[in-house]
Design a protein around this motif. Structure first.
Motif, PDB file in Angstrom:
ATOM      1  N   PHE A  49       0.897  -1.169   0.000  1.00 14.25           N
ATOM      2  CA  PHE A  49       0.000   0.000   0.000  1.00 14.25           C
ATOM      3  C   PHE A  49       0.930   1.212   0.000  1.00 14.25           C
ATOM      4  CE2 PHE A  49      -3.007   2.721   2.794  1.00 14.25           C
ATOM      5  CZ  PHE A  49      -3.790   3.081   1.717  1.00 14.25           C
ATOM      6  N   TYR A 125      -3.986   3.101   8.356  1.00 15.14           N
ATOM      7  CA  TYR A 125      -5.026   2.327   9.036  1.00 15.14           C
ATOM      8  C   TYR A 125      -6.285   2.203   8.196  1.00 15.14           C
ATOM      9  CZ  TYR A 125      -6.317   7.125   9.533  1.00 15.14           C
ATOM     10  OH  TYR A 125      -6.594   8.434   9.217  1.00 15.14           O
ATOM     11  N   CYS A 126      -6.248   2.672   6.947  1.00 17.67           N
ATOM     12  CA  CYS A 126      -7.469   2.785   6.129  1.00 17.67           C
ATOM     13  C   CYS A 126      -8.189   1.442   5.989  1.00 17.67           C
ATOM     14  CB  CYS A 126      -7.123   3.317   4.749  1.00 17.67           C
ATOM     15  SG  CYS A 126      -8.584   3.419   3.696  1.00 17.67           S
ATOM     16  N   GLY A 164     -12.081   5.716  -1.462  1.00 16.74           N
ATOM     17  CA  GLY A 164     -11.252   6.799  -1.992  1.00 16.74           C
ATOM     18  C   GLY A 164     -11.724   8.153  -1.455  1.00 16.74           C
ATOM     19  N   ARG A 195     -11.128  13.587   3.153  1.00 22.35           N
ATOM     20  CA  ARG A 195      -9.956  14.002   3.939  1.00 22.35           C
ATOM     21  C   ARG A 195      -9.128  14.989   3.116  1.00 22.35           C
ATOM     22  NH1 ARG A 195      -6.937  13.177   8.379  1.00 22.35           N
ATOM     23  NH2 ARG A 195      -4.935  12.100   8.423  1.00 22.35           N
TER      24      ARG A 195
HETATM   25  S1  SF4 Z   1      -8.288   9.429   2.952  1.00 17.09           S
HETATM   26 FE1  SF4 Z   1      -9.836   8.007   3.774  1.00 17.09          FE
HETATM   27  S2  SF4 Z   1     -10.160   6.506   2.135  1.00 17.09           S
HETATM   28 FE2  SF4 Z   1      -8.232   7.575   1.693  1.00 17.09          FE
HETATM   29  S3  SF4 Z   1      -6.609   6.352   2.605  1.00 17.09           S
HETATM   30 FE3  SF4 Z   1      -7.202   7.882   4.145  1.00 17.09          FE
HETATM   31  S4  SF4 Z   1      -8.776   6.857   5.373  1.00 17.09           S
HETATM   32 FE4  SF4 Z   1      -8.577   5.692   3.473  1.00 17.09          FE
END
Ligand code: SF4
Length: 335
Positions: A49, A125-126, A164, A195
């Motif tokens: 990742f 941690y997603c 996403g 985010r």
């Molecule tokens: S922004 Fe949200 S969807 Fe994207 S990696 Fe971070 S926690 Fe996951």
């Protein structure tokens, strides 16, 4: 007389910030003056990742501090490669709820639209770190299928754009999608989970404010902020147009070991959110996605923190502590 011709930059600032984000582990570790011994494990974890951190967000990290709460959220580490019992690739059962490509029908009265598989940052941690976006996201050619499903689902009153990160799409594409949602009579609300403005405040463009504050649907922007350091003056300033335009601003956080698992950090987060006109909405217990076990806070410790926080904050600054269980129709109280 020879006139100097200035190059015209067509790329919006936020897209430039996306394009120049750190993606190379070696460069990132070097920039932050971190111990080079971290590199082999970081490279290995990033192969699963990838690393992604916008430069402006990286500036919030204290140099040479491996315990920095922002750094912990974004630096790939060896612990991600360990297999942990009870942790899986799809901890909240997203894939079972995919009705048509990009549409997750998990909750009563609401539909989740995976509008984009791309994010501005990769949070270690997603819960969707293993999500097969290529197969399931509502890409351009598949929106019609999703819209047709929504038109038929008369009991749906709210659309949640998720990912996403939906704000990784351009304003042109988003306003086109929203225009099509606005004319579906049984819809009342549009919620956007993002985010992106937290890590690139310039994403809240004048154009975005225009389409978010127009139209019949009530708009809700749910940000994802875990630590008060993430609430910068730039973010607060860039939210002003949405706040003044009547958009409801909420925040959801994840309780993360080494990031916000102490009383001071949680009080400061709620206070800083309110200063920025954002209400604390949810504090999620970690979704048990494979590779994230080192972020988990034990239930007894979390319960102790929740009680202490409740005793230290007015009710409107206390987020709901929740946990998601695969197959359940709503998030459940954490305890
Ligand atoms: S922004 Fe949200 S969807 Fe994207 S990696 Fe971070 S926690 Fe996951």
């Amino acid at each position: 007389m020879i006139h100097r011709i200035e190059p015209v930059c067509q790329t919006p600032l936020w897209q430039h910030a996306l394009a120049t984000a750190f993606t190379d582990v070696d460069e990132f570790v070097d920039y932050l003056h971190l111990d080079k011994n971290l590199l082999p494990a970081a490279r290995q974890a990033a192969a699963q990742f990838g690393l992604k951190v916008p430069r402006e967000f990286a500036e919030l990290i204290n140099k040479a501090d491996p315990a920095d709460p922002i750094l912990r959220q974004v630096l790939p580490i060896g612990a991600e490669s360990l297999l942990s019992e009870g942790f899986s690739a799809d901890p909240v059962g997203d894939l079972k709820t995919a009705i048509v490509p990009g549409v997750l029908h998990k909750y009563q009265g609401r539909l989740l639209l995976i509008a984009s598989g791309s994010c501005a940052i990769h949070c270690r941690y997603c819960f969707r770190r293993h999500f097969p976006y290529q197969e399931t996201a509502t890409y351009r050619d598949k929106w019609q299928q999703a819209l047709a499903y929504i038109k038929d689902a008369k009991d749906i009153h709210e659309i949640i754009l998720s990912g996403g990160d939906p704000l990784s799409l351009s304003d042109g594409r988003l306003s086109q999608l929203v225009t099509q949602l606005e004319v579906i009579p049984h819809l009342k609300r549009l919620r956007i989970h993002t985010r992106l403005p937290v890590v690139i405040p310039a994403r809240l463009t004048a154009e975005l404010v225009k389409w978010m504050t127009a139209g019949r649907l009530k708009k809700i922007l749910v940000l994802h902020i875990n630590h008060r350091k993430e609430i910068t003056p730039e973010l607060t300033r860039s939210l002003t147009g949405l706040h003044q335009g009547g958009v409801t601003l909420l925040n959801q956080s994840v309780l993360l070991k080494g990031v916000n698992d102490n009383l001071t950090a949680l009080i400061e987060l709620s206070e800083a959110l309110f200063e920025a006109n954002i209400l604390p909405y949810y504090l999620h217990m970690l979704d048990r996605v494979q590779g994230s076990a080192h972020f988990e806070v034990a239930d007894e410790e979390a319960l102790r923190l929740e009680n202490s926080l409740r005793n230290n904050l007015p009710g409107y600054l206390m987020p709901k502590w929740v946990r998601e269980h695969a197959g359940m129709a709503a998030k459940q109280p954490a305890f």
